[in-house]
Design an enzyme around this catalytic site. Structure first.
Site, PDB file in Angstrom:
ATOM      1  N   HIS A   1       4.323  -4.378   9.039  1.00 36.14           N
ATOM      2  CA  HIS A   1       4.314  -4.295  10.497  1.00 36.14           C
ATOM      3  C   HIS A   1       3.070  -4.917  11.128  1.00 36.14           C
ATOM      4  CE1 HIS A   1       7.449  -1.571   9.326  1.00 36.14           C
ATOM      5  NE2 HIS A   1       6.587  -0.744   8.759  1.00 36.14           N
TER       6      HIS A   1
ATOM      7  N   ASP B   1       1.596 -15.546   6.748  1.00 36.74           N
ATOM      8  CA  ASP B   1       1.174 -16.937   6.517  1.00 36.74           C
ATOM      9  C   ASP B   1       1.238 -17.295   5.033  1.00 36.74           C
ATOM     10  OD1 ASP B   1       0.792 -17.312   9.198  1.00 36.74           O
ATOM     11  OD2 ASP B   1      -1.404 -17.337   9.131  1.00 36.74           O
TER      12      ASP B   1
ATOM     13  N   PRO C   1       0.795  -1.227   0.000  1.00 34.75           N
ATOM     14  CA  PRO C   1       0.000   0.000   0.000  1.00 34.75           C
ATOM     15  C   PRO C   1       0.830   1.281   0.000  1.00 34.75           C
ATOM     16  CG  PRO C   1      -0.091  -1.079   2.138  1.00 34.75           C
ATOM     17  CD  PRO C   1       0.551  -2.050   1.186  1.00 34.75           C
ATOM     18  N   ASN C   2       0.304   2.243  -0.727  1.00 31.17           N
ATOM     19  CA  ASN C   2       0.844   3.611  -0.816  1.00 31.17           C
ATOM     20  C   ASN C   2       2.121   3.731  -1.645  1.00 31.17           C
ATOM     21  OD1 ASN C   2      -1.223   4.699   0.954  1.00 31.17           O
ATOM     22  ND2 ASN C   2      -0.171   3.625   2.600  1.00 31.17           N
TER      23      ASN C   2
ATOM     24  N   ASN D   1       8.153  -5.506  -0.918  1.00 28.90           N
ATOM     25  CA  ASN D   1       8.065  -4.328  -0.064  1.00 28.90           C
ATOM     26  C   ASN D   1       6.584  -4.200   0.266  1.00 28.90           C
ATOM     27  OD1 ASN D   1       7.955  -1.921   1.265  1.00 28.90           O
ATOM     28  ND2 ASN D   1       9.110  -0.749  -0.260  1.00 28.90           N
TER      29      ASN D   1
ATOM     30  N   ARG E   1       7.255   0.890  13.428  1.00 29.49           N
ATOM     31  CA  ARG E   1       7.907   0.322  12.242  1.00 29.49           C
ATOM     32  C   ARG E   1       9.059  -0.619  12.589  1.00 29.49           C
ATOM     33  NH1 ARG E   1       5.740   3.659   8.105  1.00 29.49           N
ATOM     34  NH2 ARG E   1       5.314   5.739   8.915  1.00 29.49           N
TER      35      ARG E   1
ATOM     36  N   ALA F   1       3.262  -0.628   4.860  1.00 29.46           N
ATOM     37  CA  ALA F   1       2.873  -0.730   6.271  1.00 29.46           C
ATOM     38  C   ALA F   1       2.330  -2.109   6.651  1.00 29.46           C
ATOM     39  CB  ALA F   1       1.845   0.350   6.602  1.00 29.46           C
TER      40      ALA F   1
ATOM     41  N   HIS G   1      12.948  -2.587   1.743  1.00 25.55           N
ATOM     42  CA  HIS G   1      12.367  -1.290   2.110  1.00 25.55           C
ATOM     43  C   HIS G   1      13.266  -0.177   1.586  1.00 25.55           C
ATOM     44  CE1 HIS G   1       9.432  -3.128   4.740  1.00 25.55           C
ATOM     45  NE2 HIS G   1      10.405  -3.894   5.201  1.00 25.55           N
ATOM     46  N   LEU G   2      12.626   0.899   1.183  1.00 19.54           N
ATOM     47  CA  LEU G   2      13.371   2.078   0.739  1.00 19.54           C
ATOM     48  C   LEU G   2      14.029   2.765   1.930  1.00 19.54           C
ATOM     49  CD1 LEU G   2      10.564   3.312  -1.619  1.00 19.54           C
ATOM     50  CD2 LEU G   2      12.862   2.746  -2.389  1.00 19.54           C
ATOM     51  N   SER G   3      13.218   3.012   2.947  1.00 12.08           N
ATOM     52  CA  SER G   3      13.723   3.663   4.159  1.00 12.08           C
ATOM     53  C   SER G   3      14.247   2.589   5.115  1.00 12.08           C
ATOM     54  CB  SER G   3      12.599   4.464   4.825  1.00 12.08           C
ATOM     55  OG  SER G   3      11.609   3.585   5.345  1.00 12.08           O
TER      56      SER G   3
ATOM     57  N   GLU H   1      12.757  -9.469   1.738  1.00 10.72           N
ATOM     58  CA  GLU H   1      11.995  -8.283   2.150  1.00 10.72           C
ATOM     59  C   GLU H   1      12.833  -7.050   1.841  1.00 10.72           C
ATOM     60  OE1 GLU H   1      11.616  -8.179   6.401  1.00 10.72           O
ATOM     61  OE2 GLU H   1      10.295  -6.435   6.385  1.00 10.72           O
TER      62      GLU H   1
ATOM     63  N   ARG I   1       5.072  11.081  -2.586  1.00  7.13           N
ATOM     64  CA  ARG I   1       4.763  10.732  -1.187  1.00  7.13           C
ATOM     65  C   ARG I   1       5.989  10.959  -0.298  1.00  7.13           C
ATOM     66  NH1 ARG I   1       4.710   4.594   1.179  1.00  7.13           N
ATOM     67  NH2 ARG I   1       4.035   5.125   3.291  1.00  7.13           N
TER      68      ARG I   1
ATOM     69  N   TYR J   1      11.179   9.033   1.287  1.00  2.00           N
ATOM     70  CA  TYR J   1      11.230   7.989   0.251  1.00  2.00           C
ATOM     71  C   TYR J   1      11.912   8.415  -1.040  1.00  2.00           C
ATOM     72  CZ  TYR J   1       7.922   5.802   3.438  1.00  2.00           C
ATOM     73  OH  TYR J   1       7.340   5.258   4.553  1.00  2.00           O
TER      74      TYR J   1
ATOM     75  N   ARG K   1      13.082   4.605  12.416  1.00  2.00           N
ATOM     76  CA  ARG K   1      11.910   5.470  12.369  1.00  2.00           C
ATOM     77  C   ARG K   1      11.006   5.233  13.595  1.00  2.00           C
ATOM     78  NH1 ARG K   1       9.376   5.004   6.582  1.00  2.00           N
ATOM     79  NH2 ARG K   1       8.173   6.760   7.434  1.00  2.00           N
TER      80      ARG K   1
HETATM   81  C1  DQA Z   1       8.407   1.139   3.642  1.00  2.00           C
HETATM   82  C2  DQA Z   1       8.506   1.332   5.157  1.00  2.00           C
HETATM   83  C3  DQA Z   1       7.157   1.131   5.823  1.00  2.00           C
HETATM   84  O1  DQA Z   1       7.253   1.356   7.213  1.00  2.00           O
HETATM   85  C4  DQA Z   1       6.140   2.113   5.259  1.00  2.00           C
HETATM   86  O2  DQA Z   1       4.869   1.858   5.812  1.00  2.00           O
HETATM   87  C5  DQA Z   1       6.090   2.104   3.788  1.00  2.00           C
HETATM   88  C6  DQA Z   1       7.342   2.028   3.034  1.00  2.00           C
HETATM   89  C7  DQA Z   1       9.734   1.453   2.942  1.00  2.00           C
HETATM   90  O3  DQA Z   1       9.907   1.032   1.801  1.00  2.00           O
HETATM   91  O4  DQA Z   1      10.578   2.154   3.495  1.00  2.00           O
HETATM   92  O5  DQA Z   1       5.019   2.239   3.180  1.00  2.00           O
HETATM   93  O6  DQA Z   1       8.096  -0.213   3.393  1.00  2.00           O
END
Ligand code: DQA
Length: 149
Positions: free
Chosen positions: A80, A87, A10-11, A74, A111, A77, A100-102, A98, A18, A23, A107
């Site tokens: 978390h 599952d 999501p997002n 990725n 997270r 959210a 993640h950008l950040s 897995e 964003r 990011y 943070r």
């Molecule tokens: C994220 C980190 C997550 O905590 C956050 O909710 C995201 C992006 C990252 O790529 O840094 O949507 O997965």
């Protein structure tokens, strides 16, 4: 041919505009292109799906069973919170990375926990777009594929 599935949660469709201070300004399309190029260097194909909906991501993981050799995810959210994604990934027999950008560990406290990390072979976080390239590279290495010249 080795097949990799890149999943975006999501997002992440909003990347580019964003919270650019966190990011960056690159779009999801740019990150996918970078991951695709990395996969090609290993002679692998990569296909991508982004969804804001947990069930769509779960269905994609189910669809990868017996089809894809690796999932690079990725989950945004959902990382978390989603035991359902945990599952679904548990039922995938291939490699799971897995990304993640950040760096979520640096943070907000919510997270700091990834419910996906226990079912991933490894996690890569904090390197912006490079996280995607590293994620593909890690998956290829775990699959025993060496870079094509
Ligand atoms: C994220 C980190 C997550 O905590 C956050 O909710 C995201 C992006 C990252 O790529 O840094 O949507 O997965």
């Amino acid at each position: 041919m080795t097949s990799m599935l890149l999943l975006s949660g999501p997002n992440l469709n909003l990347l580019g505009t964003r919270e650019p201070e966190i990011y960056g300004t690159a779009t999801l399309e740019t990150h996918v292109a970078r991951a695709t190029s990395a996969a090609q260097r290993f002679g692998a194909t990569l296909h991508h799906l982004q969804s804001n909906h947990e069930g769509v991501l779960i269905d994609a993981i189910h669809g990868a069973r017996g089809v894809d050799d690796a999932i690079i995810i990725n989950a945004g959210a959902f990382t978390h919170t989603s035991w359902a994604l945990h599952d679904a990934l548990s039922a995938f027999e291939g490699i799971i990375v897995e990304v993640h950008l950040s760096n979520p560990a640096a943070r907000e406290p919510f997270r700091h926990t990834s419910v996906l990390a226990p079912v991933a072979h490894g996690s890569i976080a904090g390197f912006g777009g490079l996280s995607y390239e590293l994620g593909v590279t890690a998956a290829a290495n775990l699959l025993g594929i060496t870079q094509t010249p």
